[in-house]
Design a protein around this motif. Structure first.
Motif, PDB file in Angstrom:
ATOM      1  N   ASP A  68      -7.780  32.374  88.806  1.00  0.00           N
ATOM      2  CA  ASP A  68      -7.025  33.685  89.132  1.00  0.00           C
ATOM      3  C   ASP A  68      -5.940  33.431  90.312  1.00  0.00           C
ATOM      4  O   ASP A  68      -5.984  32.076  90.767  1.00  0.00           O
ATOM      5  CB  ASP A  68      -8.233  34.566  89.773  1.00  0.00           C
ATOM      6  CG  ASP A  68      -8.940  34.534  90.756  1.00  0.00           C
ATOM      7  OD1 ASP A  68      -8.362  33.436  91.526  1.00  0.00           O
ATOM      8  OD2 ASP A  68      -9.872  35.081  91.186  1.00  0.00           O
ATOM      9  N   PRO A  69      -5.170  34.274  90.688  1.00  0.00           N
ATOM     10  CA  PRO A  69      -4.172  33.920  91.566  1.00  0.00           C
ATOM     11  C   PRO A  69      -4.786  33.551  93.048  1.00  0.00           C
ATOM     12  O   PRO A  69      -3.948  32.757  93.470  1.00  0.00           O
ATOM     13  CB  PRO A  69      -3.427  35.368  91.738  1.00  0.00           C
ATOM     14  CG  PRO A  69      -3.816  36.271  90.536  1.00  0.00           C
ATOM     15  CD  PRO A  69      -4.948  35.767  90.017  1.00  0.00           C
ATOM     16  N   ASP A  70      -5.905  33.909  93.283  1.00  0.00           N
ATOM     17  CA  ASP A  70      -6.587  33.366  94.493  1.00  0.00           C
ATOM     18  C   ASP A  70      -7.128  31.879  94.309  1.00  0.00           C
ATOM     19  O   ASP A  70      -7.664  31.582  95.665  1.00  0.00           O
ATOM     20  CB  ASP A  70      -7.641  34.493  94.928  1.00  0.00           C
ATOM     21  CG  ASP A  70      -7.317  35.660  95.262  1.00  0.00           C
ATOM     22  OD1 ASP A  70      -6.002  35.965  95.694  1.00  0.00           O
ATOM     23  OD2 ASP A  70      -8.043  36.823  95.010  1.00  0.00           O
ATOM     24  N   ASP A 110      -2.684  24.747  76.459  1.00  0.00           N
ATOM     25  CA  ASP A 110      -3.055  25.982  77.252  1.00  0.00           C
ATOM     26  C   ASP A 110      -3.656  25.995  78.496  1.00  0.00           C
ATOM     27  O   ASP A 110      -3.117  26.665  79.516  1.00  0.00           O
ATOM     28  CB  ASP A 110      -4.150  26.793  76.451  1.00  0.00           C
ATOM     29  CG  ASP A 110      -3.450  27.310  74.719  1.00  0.00           C
ATOM     30  OD1 ASP A 110      -2.378  27.117  74.734  1.00  0.00           O
ATOM     31  OD2 ASP A 110      -4.223  27.644  74.193  1.00  0.00           O
ATOM     32  N   LEU A 111      -4.467  25.000  78.929  1.00  0.00           N
ATOM     33  CA  LEU A 111      -5.064  25.078  80.134  1.00  0.00           C
ATOM     34  C   LEU A 111      -4.058  24.472  81.200  1.00  0.00           C
ATOM     35  O   LEU A 111      -3.717  24.754  82.229  1.00  0.00           O
ATOM     36  CB  LEU A 111      -6.239  23.987  80.162  1.00  0.00           C
ATOM     37  CG  LEU A 111      -6.708  23.574  81.694  1.00  0.00           C
ATOM     38  CD1 LEU A 111      -7.312  24.811  82.308  1.00  0.00           C
ATOM     39  CD2 LEU A 111      -7.763  22.487  81.279  1.00  0.00           C
ATOM     40  N   TYR A 112      -3.125  23.397  80.731  1.00  0.00           N
ATOM     41  CA  TYR A 112      -1.930  22.856  81.333  1.00  0.00           C
ATOM     42  C   TYR A 112      -1.007  24.148  81.911  1.00  0.00           C
ATOM     43  O   TYR A 112      -0.567  23.981  83.026  1.00  0.00           O
ATOM     44  CB  TYR A 112      -1.407  21.828  80.836  1.00  0.00           C
ATOM     45  CG  TYR A 112      -0.240  21.357  81.554  1.00  0.00           C
ATOM     46  CD1 TYR A 112      -0.276  20.289  82.420  1.00  0.00           C
ATOM     47  CD2 TYR A 112       1.154  21.557  81.290  1.00  0.00           C
ATOM     48  CE1 TYR A 112       0.607  19.838  83.346  1.00  0.00           C
ATOM     49  CE2 TYR A 112       2.274  21.173  81.677  1.00  0.00           C
ATOM     50  CZ  TYR A 112       2.033  20.424  82.832  1.00  0.00           C
ATOM     51  OH  TYR A 112       3.141  19.821  83.930  1.00  0.00           O
ATOM     52  N   ARG A 113      -0.651  24.977  80.868  1.00  0.00           N
ATOM     53  CA  ARG A 113       0.407  25.760  81.022  1.00  0.00           C
ATOM     54  C   ARG A 113      -0.582  26.930  82.097  1.00  0.00           C
ATOM     55  O   ARG A 113       0.295  27.518  82.991  1.00  0.00           O
ATOM     56  CB  ARG A 113       0.644  26.403  79.654  1.00  0.00           C
ATOM     57  CG  ARG A 113       1.578  25.867  78.810  1.00  0.00           C
ATOM     58  CD  ARG A 113       1.897  26.708  77.689  1.00  0.00           C
ATOM     59  NE  ARG A 113       2.591  25.716  76.870  1.00  0.00           N
ATOM     60  CZ  ARG A 113       2.919  25.604  75.615  1.00  0.00           C
ATOM     61  NH1 ARG A 113       2.128  26.610  74.872  1.00  0.00           N
ATOM     62  NH2 ARG A 113       3.669  24.883  74.898  1.00  0.00           N
ATOM     63  N   GLU A 114      -1.412  27.365  81.951  1.00  0.00           N
ATOM     64  CA  GLU A 114      -2.159  28.034  82.941  1.00  0.00           C
ATOM     65  C   GLU A 114      -2.009  27.727  84.354  1.00  0.00           C
ATOM     66  O   GLU A 114      -1.941  28.240  85.219  1.00  0.00           O
ATOM     67  CB  GLU A 114      -3.440  28.267  82.400  1.00  0.00           C
ATOM     68  CG  GLU A 114      -4.204  29.222  83.527  1.00  0.00           C
ATOM     69  CD  GLU A 114      -4.854  30.579  82.654  1.00  0.00           C
ATOM     70  OE1 GLU A 114      -5.601  31.141  83.604  1.00  0.00           O
ATOM     71  OE2 GLU A 114      -4.638  30.610  81.706  1.00  0.00           O
ATOM     72  N   LEU A 115      -2.372  26.191  84.379  1.00  0.00           N
ATOM     73  CA  LEU A 115      -2.444  25.740  85.557  1.00  0.00           C
ATOM     74  C   LEU A 115      -1.132  25.727  86.573  1.00  0.00           C
ATOM     75  O   LEU A 115      -1.095  25.762  87.663  1.00  0.00           O
ATOM     76  CB  LEU A 115      -3.133  24.477  85.750  1.00  0.00           C
ATOM     77  CG  LEU A 115      -4.587  24.195  85.438  1.00  0.00           C
ATOM     78  CD1 LEU A 115      -4.984  22.958  85.348  1.00  0.00           C
ATOM     79  CD2 LEU A 115      -5.368  25.011  86.493  1.00  0.00           C
ATOM     80  N   THR A 116      -0.003  25.412  85.514  1.00  0.00           N
ATOM     81  CA  THR A 116       1.309  25.313  86.161  1.00  0.00           C
ATOM     82  C   THR A 116       2.177  26.608  86.092  1.00  0.00           C
ATOM     83  O   THR A 116       3.265  26.546  86.614  1.00  0.00           O
ATOM     84  CB  THR A 116       2.097  24.193  85.538  1.00  0.00           C
ATOM     85  OG1 THR A 116       2.181  24.340  84.005  1.00  0.00           O
ATOM     86  CG2 THR A 116       1.470  22.965  85.494  1.00  0.00           C
ATOM     87  N   ASP A 117       1.514  27.507  85.561  1.00  0.00           N
ATOM     88  CA  ASP A 117       2.288  28.878  85.546  1.00  0.00           C
ATOM     89  C   ASP A 117       3.651  28.796  84.742  1.00  0.00           C
ATOM     90  O   ASP A 117       4.473  29.461  84.983  1.00  0.00           O
ATOM     91  CB  ASP A 117       2.342  29.354  86.880  1.00  0.00           C
ATOM     92  CG  ASP A 117       1.385  30.303  87.485  1.00  0.00           C
ATOM     93  OD1 ASP A 117       0.389  30.863  86.778  1.00  0.00           O
ATOM     94  OD2 ASP A 117       1.502  30.802  88.713  1.00  0.00           O
ATOM     95  N   GLU A 118       3.365  28.113  83.515  1.00  0.00           N
ATOM     96  CA  GLU A 118       4.648  27.975  82.773  1.00  0.00           C
ATOM     97  C   GLU A 118       4.660  29.051  81.768  1.00  0.00           C
ATOM     98  O   GLU A 118       3.682  29.836  81.577  1.00  0.00           O
ATOM     99  CB  GLU A 118       4.679  26.912  81.969  1.00  0.00           C
ATOM    100  CG  GLU A 118       4.883  25.544  82.599  1.00  0.00           C
ATOM    101  CD  GLU A 118       5.039  24.473  81.887  1.00  0.00           C
ATOM    102  OE1 GLU A 118       4.974  24.425  80.704  1.00  0.00           O
ATOM    103  OE2 GLU A 118       5.206  23.302  82.486  1.00  0.00           O
TER     104      GLU A 118
END
Length: 118
Positions: A68-70, A110-118
């Protein structure tokens, strides 16, 4: 049914459960958190977690970690079940489960994109 699915009776019992069916419906198009599923199913989180665990045991739902953003981790659940076929045979019932195929490379992307906010 493929190996590891459990008996036909176990699958029938699981799919007969209204909470398990609702979880499968709610997670069909979009992954949902336990909190979202609790609201959608009008059930306690402990009820949702028990049903999700049973669905995961049969490989009908999969979990994915999200941030999450936090910076806190939480899990969301997605249905893998696409179709259930029940055939009446001279020996009884035969259940066939069709699952969505998951590609480990797609899950990593998908995990990489989520972690890097792409």
């Amino acid at each position: 049914m493929s190996a590891g699915d459990g008996t036909d009776e176990e699958v029938f019992s699981l799919l007969d459960d209204p909470y398990a069916r609702r979880i499968l419906v709610e997670t069909r198009a979009d992954a949902r958190s336990a909190e979202e599923l609790s609201d959608a199913c009008e059930a306690s989180r402990s009820t949702v977690y028990r049903r999700v665990e049973r669905l995961q045991d049969r490989d009908l739902v999969e979990a994915e970690q999200r941030l999450d953003p936090d910076g806190h981790h939480y899990e969301v659940y997605s249905a893998r079940l696409q179709r259930v076929t029940v055939e009446v045979t001279p020996e009884g019932f035969e259940v066939e489960l069709d699952r969505e195929e998951t590609d480990p490379a797609d899950r990593f992307t998908d995990l990489y994109r989520e972690l890097t906010d792409e």
